[in-house]
Design a protein around this motif. Structure first.
Motif, PDB file in Angstrom:
ATOM      1  N   ILE A 162      -0.784   1.419   8.499  1.00 55.18           N
ATOM      2  CA  ILE A 162       0.051   0.343   9.037  1.00 55.18           C
ATOM      3  C   ILE A 162       1.138  -0.029   8.037  1.00 55.18           C
ATOM      4  O   ILE A 162       2.308  -0.204   8.396  1.00 55.18           O
ATOM      5  N   ALA A 163       0.750  -0.155   6.750  1.00 58.20           N
ATOM      6  CA  ALA A 163       1.732  -0.519   5.727  1.00 58.20           C
ATOM      7  C   ALA A 163       2.788   0.569   5.573  1.00 58.20           C
ATOM      8  O   ALA A 163       3.989   0.283   5.458  1.00 58.20           O
ATOM      9  N   ARG A 164       2.379   1.822   5.597  1.00 63.84           N
ATOM     10  CA  ARG A 164       3.349   2.915   5.460  1.00 63.84           C
ATOM     11  C   ARG A 164       4.301   2.947   6.650  1.00 63.84           C
ATOM     12  O   ARG A 164       5.498   3.166   6.490  1.00 63.84           O
ATOM     13  N   GLU A 165       3.767   2.728   7.822  1.00 61.84           N
ATOM     14  CA  GLU A 165       4.630   2.738   9.012  1.00 61.84           C
ATOM     15  C   GLU A 165       5.651   1.603   8.942  1.00 61.84           C
ATOM     16  O   GLU A 165       6.821   1.773   9.302  1.00 61.84           O
ATOM     17  N   ALA A 166       5.208   0.447   8.475  1.00 62.59           N
ATOM     18  CA  ALA A 166       6.122  -0.691   8.364  1.00 62.59           C
ATOM     19  C   ALA A 166       7.266  -0.409   7.397  1.00 62.59           C
ATOM     20  O   ALA A 166       8.367  -0.938   7.552  1.00 62.59           O
TER      21      ALA A 166
END
Length: 215
Positions: A162-166
């Motif tokens: 999720i953090a990488r996608e953000a």
């Protein structure tokens, strides 16, 4: 490592409850009756607040009473190192459940000061940072948790995804979601994210095929 062609933009919003998926309470908190667990008794002794804190967290109680019990237990001057870690983790998890993410980070930071190799504290800290949209530090915390052998690595991979996608790292996010599903094959959250990726790829391909060719 999986390689796939991905469209540049595939999501409009980050899942709001990612952090809730990463909750990991202190092991002794899972014991409903502290008298049945000699280890829990050794760590927490006969302190009623400490027992109440552990029992409430194990039962999913995130009320003010749970916070108060954990806080009063932490005020005991003769706490062992292990008891302090256990109580801080339990209070941090309760803050996380209550969406009090700054307070959760503070508790997990305190655990890491005492025990820098506490993988569950790094995992939960990363989950709270995802909720705070502090994605760079979240990735660092979740990666540290994985390196320390966290008990539920699929949650660390999912939240890191999720953090990488953000941050726009779609390939890294896709790989993390995939790894989470490989570790826990029937886990719904990772399945849903990968299904969303597959749907976005199909839509992207359809858009490309419908575009008129340049003569």
């Amino acid at each position: 490592m999986i390689r796939a062609r991905l469209p540049r933009r595939i999501r409009a919003a980050i899942p709001a409850l990612a952090a809730g998926l990463a909750l990991t309470a202190s092991p002794a908190a899972a014991t409903q009756d502290p008298h049945a667990d000699p280890r829990a008794m050794t760590i927490l002794g006969n302190d009623a607040n400490a027992r109440r804190c552990g029992q409430n967290v194990a039962g999913g109680d995130s009320s003010d009473a749970t916070i108060a019990a954990c806080t009063r237990a932490l005020e005991y001057r003769r706490l062992t190192r292990e008891a302090q870690v256990q109580l801080l983790v339990n209070r941090g998890v309760t803050h996380l459940r209550r969406q009090q993410n700054e307070l959760a980070v503070a508790d997990f930071d305190a655990v890491i000061v005492i025990d820098g190799e506490n993988a569950e504290a790094h995992l939960n800290r990363g989950a709270a940072l995802v909720q705070l949209r502090r994605y760079g530090p979240a990735i660092a915390s979740l990666t540290e948790a994985l390196g320390l052998g966290v008990q539920e690595p699929h949650k660390a991979y999912f939240n890191r995804g999720i953090a990488r996608e953000a941050l726009g790292d779609l390939r890294g996010a896709f790989e993390d979601y995939t790894t989470a599903l490989q570790i826990e094959p029937d886990w719904g959250p990772a399945s849903a994210e990968l299904a969303r990726f597959a749907r976005a790829r199909r839509e992207h391909l359809a858009t490309v095929l419908d575009e008129p060719t340049t003569p």
